[in-house]
Design a protein around this motif. Structure first.
Motif, PDB file in Angstrom:
ATOM      1  N   LEU A   1       0.891  -1.160   0.014  1.00 59.82           N
ATOM      2  CA  LEU A   1      -0.029  -0.132  -0.069  1.00 59.82           C
ATOM      3  C   LEU A   1       0.956   1.184   0.005  1.00 59.82           C
ATOM      4  CD1 LEU A   1      -3.123  -0.757   2.516  1.00 59.82           C
ATOM      5  CD2 LEU A   1      -2.920  -0.948   0.057  1.00 59.82           C
ATOM      6  N   PHE A   2       0.604   2.119  -0.813  1.00 55.46           N
ATOM      7  CA  PHE A   2       1.363   3.465  -1.011  1.00 55.46           C
ATOM      8  C   PHE A   2       0.355   4.656  -0.606  1.00 55.46           C
ATOM      9  CE2 PHE A   2       2.516   7.462  -2.882  1.00 55.46           C
ATOM     10  CZ  PHE A   2       3.812   7.329  -2.914  1.00 55.46           C
ATOM     11  N   HIS A   3       0.808   5.405   0.584  1.00 58.54           N
ATOM     12  CA  HIS A   3      -0.004   6.347   1.325  1.00 58.54           C
ATOM     13  C   HIS A   3       0.370   7.659   0.889  1.00 58.54           C
ATOM     14  CE1 HIS A   3      -0.535   2.771   3.797  1.00 58.54           C
ATOM     15  NE2 HIS A   3       0.584   2.705   4.213  1.00 58.54           N
ATOM     16  N   PRO A   4      -0.365   8.188  -0.009  1.00 55.38           N
ATOM     17  CA  PRO A   4      -0.161   9.475  -0.635  1.00 55.38           C
ATOM     18  C   PRO A   4      -0.087  10.721   0.504  1.00 55.38           C
ATOM     19  CG  PRO A   4      -2.275   8.695  -1.363  1.00 55.38           C
ATOM     20  CD  PRO A   4      -1.625   7.674  -0.853  1.00 55.38           C
ATOM     21  N   GLU A   5      -0.895  10.656   1.443  1.00 56.64           N
ATOM     22  CA  GLU A   5      -1.148  11.504   2.431  1.00 56.64           C
ATOM     23  C   GLU A   5       0.231  11.732   3.163  1.00 56.64           C
ATOM     24  OE1 GLU A   5      -2.878   7.780   4.298  1.00 56.64           O
ATOM     25  OE2 GLU A   5      -2.843   8.832   2.330  1.00 56.64           O
ATOM     26  N   GLN A   6       1.168  10.617   3.376  1.00 58.05           N
ATOM     27  CA  GLN A   6       2.293  10.849   4.066  1.00 58.05           C
ATOM     28  C   GLN A   6       3.428  11.161   3.208  1.00 58.05           C
ATOM     29  OE1 GLN A   6       3.035   6.833   5.777  1.00 58.05           O
ATOM     30  NE2 GLN A   6       1.586   7.301   7.323  1.00 58.05           N
ATOM     31  N   VAL A   7       3.376  11.563   2.099  1.00 54.37           N
ATOM     32  CA  VAL A   7       4.440  11.928   1.146  1.00 54.37           C
ATOM     33  C   VAL A   7       5.340  13.210   1.664  1.00 54.37           C
ATOM     34  CG1 VAL A   7       5.086  12.969  -1.294  1.00 54.37           C
ATOM     35  CG2 VAL A   7       3.706  10.989  -0.964  1.00 54.37           C
TER      36      VAL A   7
END
Length: 410
Positions: free
Chosen positions: A140-146
């Motif tokens: 899972l890639f979490h875009p909100e943590q970039v």
């Protein structure tokens, strides 16, 4: 995927793993995922972001080495994978990566930090059905943590799909896994390409192409009607393209080259500053200060100091000396230079002639030495015959019989 997962995710298992799974994640997977997400968002494409991950599994050791995006379509239950395209692309990647042989080990998708949701579970079950395997992982890639993570952390979470029996049914759940980043030569080349090429990357909005086309058509119509205003319109179009920030491939290549050179100069300056700071922090040495009688401290790194000294010694050899121009030489200096060139040429000619004569003399000496050795080995050498046992020479008398010399014979 836009809805938030509940505080307590029922899809995450609470049972610990019986045997720890060692996972090695390669940077090529991260580069592919990042590139796919960027293109998907920049092109304003619809549908979920999903892709396959290839790797190798040996017992409880797993590697994630390559990744690629998957094609989706509309199905009975919503968005599903294109089965024919999925099977064909997977076989193509298997044919390419035969040594070592790679196989599908997981999929990647976007997801919240709370964990997988129902849509992730549905795609995992679909991939398990297509590949006829139960050991499919979920990345899972979490875009909100970039923009929030610091200290080299990655905005991803890796899950292992496991089967658990609850009541009378067998359900698929997820268990979070730890991983290590493994870097190889191919990954270093890919990371270097991204680092050097990202500086000139630019995103063009999707609607600009239609606007540019309509502007070009209107401009061409005006050129046909006016005629004399052709130069002004062309200049205006060029200025508009420059103002829009669209660079030609030559300009992008030039900017990339200059950016790479600028980064190299900055890195060289930083390293030279570091070496200078290290040398300034060292105590005075008897090698540079004759009056100093203090010995070097035990913490002195003599190997590093020798390397710095060797580097400084090589610098004059690497820098080419600046030769004076012919126009700036005085007549006397120019005449001396020509005289030196003539003498050097004559010396080279004499040296070449001496080497040739030496080779001829050596050949003649070898021939004479070889003939002398042959004569010494021959038993009947000489004009009067050979040697007898008594040391005299053998010969033939008047009666035709073999007779010896003065020292006796047969």
């Amino acid at each position: 995927m836009g809805s938030k997962a509940p505080a307590t995710n029922l899809l995450l298992t609470t049972k610990p793993s019986e045997a720890a799974l060692s996972v090695q994640l390669h940077p090529l997977v991260l580069l592919t995922i990042s590139d796919y997400i960027t293109r998907h968002i920049s092109r304003q494409q619809l549908g979920p972001i999903i892709g396959s991950i290839l790797g190798r599994q040996h017992g409880r050791s797993l590697t994630l080495e390559h990744a690629y995006e998957c094609k989706t379509g509309e199905g009975d239950g919503g968005v599903v994978l294109d089965r024919e395209w999925f099977d064909e692309r997977l076989e193509q990647y298997k044919d390419v990566h035969k040594a070592p042989a790679l196989d599908l080990v997981g999929i990647f998708m976007l997801g919240p930090t709370q964990g997988p949701s129902d849509i992730h579970l549905r795609f995992i079950k679909e991939v398990q059905k297509l590949t006829s395997t139960d050991s499919v992982m979920l990345l899972l890639f979490h875009p909100e943590q970039v923009d929030q993570l610091q200290g080299g952390k990655l905005p991803i979470t890796l899950y292992e799909s496991v089967k658990e029996q609850e009541g009378g049914d067998v359900e698929t759940k997820f268990r979070e896994l730890g991983f290590e980043v493994e870097t190889g030569d191919a990954e270093m080349i890919g990371v270097d390409f991204v680092a050097t090429g990202a500086g000139v990357a630019s995103a063009v909005p999707r609607g600009d192409s239609n606007t540019a086309t309509s502007a070009a058509e209107s401009s061409s119509k005006e050129k046909k009607t006016k005629g004399k205003g052709k130069t002004k319109e062309t200049d205006g179009g060029a200025n508009g393209a420059v103002a829009a920030g669209i660079l030609s491939p030559e300009d992008e290549e030039l900017i990339a080259s200059l950016t790479a050179k600028s980064n190299a100069i900055k890195m060289l300056h930083q390293r030279l500053s570091l070496i200078r700071s290290y040398l300034n922090s060292q105590p005075s040495s008897y090698l540079t200060d004759a009056t100093s009688k203090e010995p070097a401290p035990d913490s002195t790194n003599h190997t590093l100091l020798r390397s710095i000294n060797a580097m400084l010694s090589r610098l004059p050899l690497l820098a080419s000396p600046s030769a004076p121009s012919a126009a700036g030489l005085s007549p006397a200096t120019a005449a001396d230079k020509e005289k030196e060139d003539v003498h050097l040429t004559s010396l080279l000619s004499a040296l070449t002639r001496s080497i040739s004569e030496t080779q001829v003399l050596s050949s003649k000496f070898n021939i004479v030495a070889r003939e002398k050795a042959v004569k010494e080995r021959s038993p009947f050498a000489g004009s009067g015959g050979g040697m007898n046992k008594g040391g005299g020479r053998l010969g033939f008398g008047e009666d035709g019989l073999l007779s010896g010399g003065d020292s006796g014979g047969y």
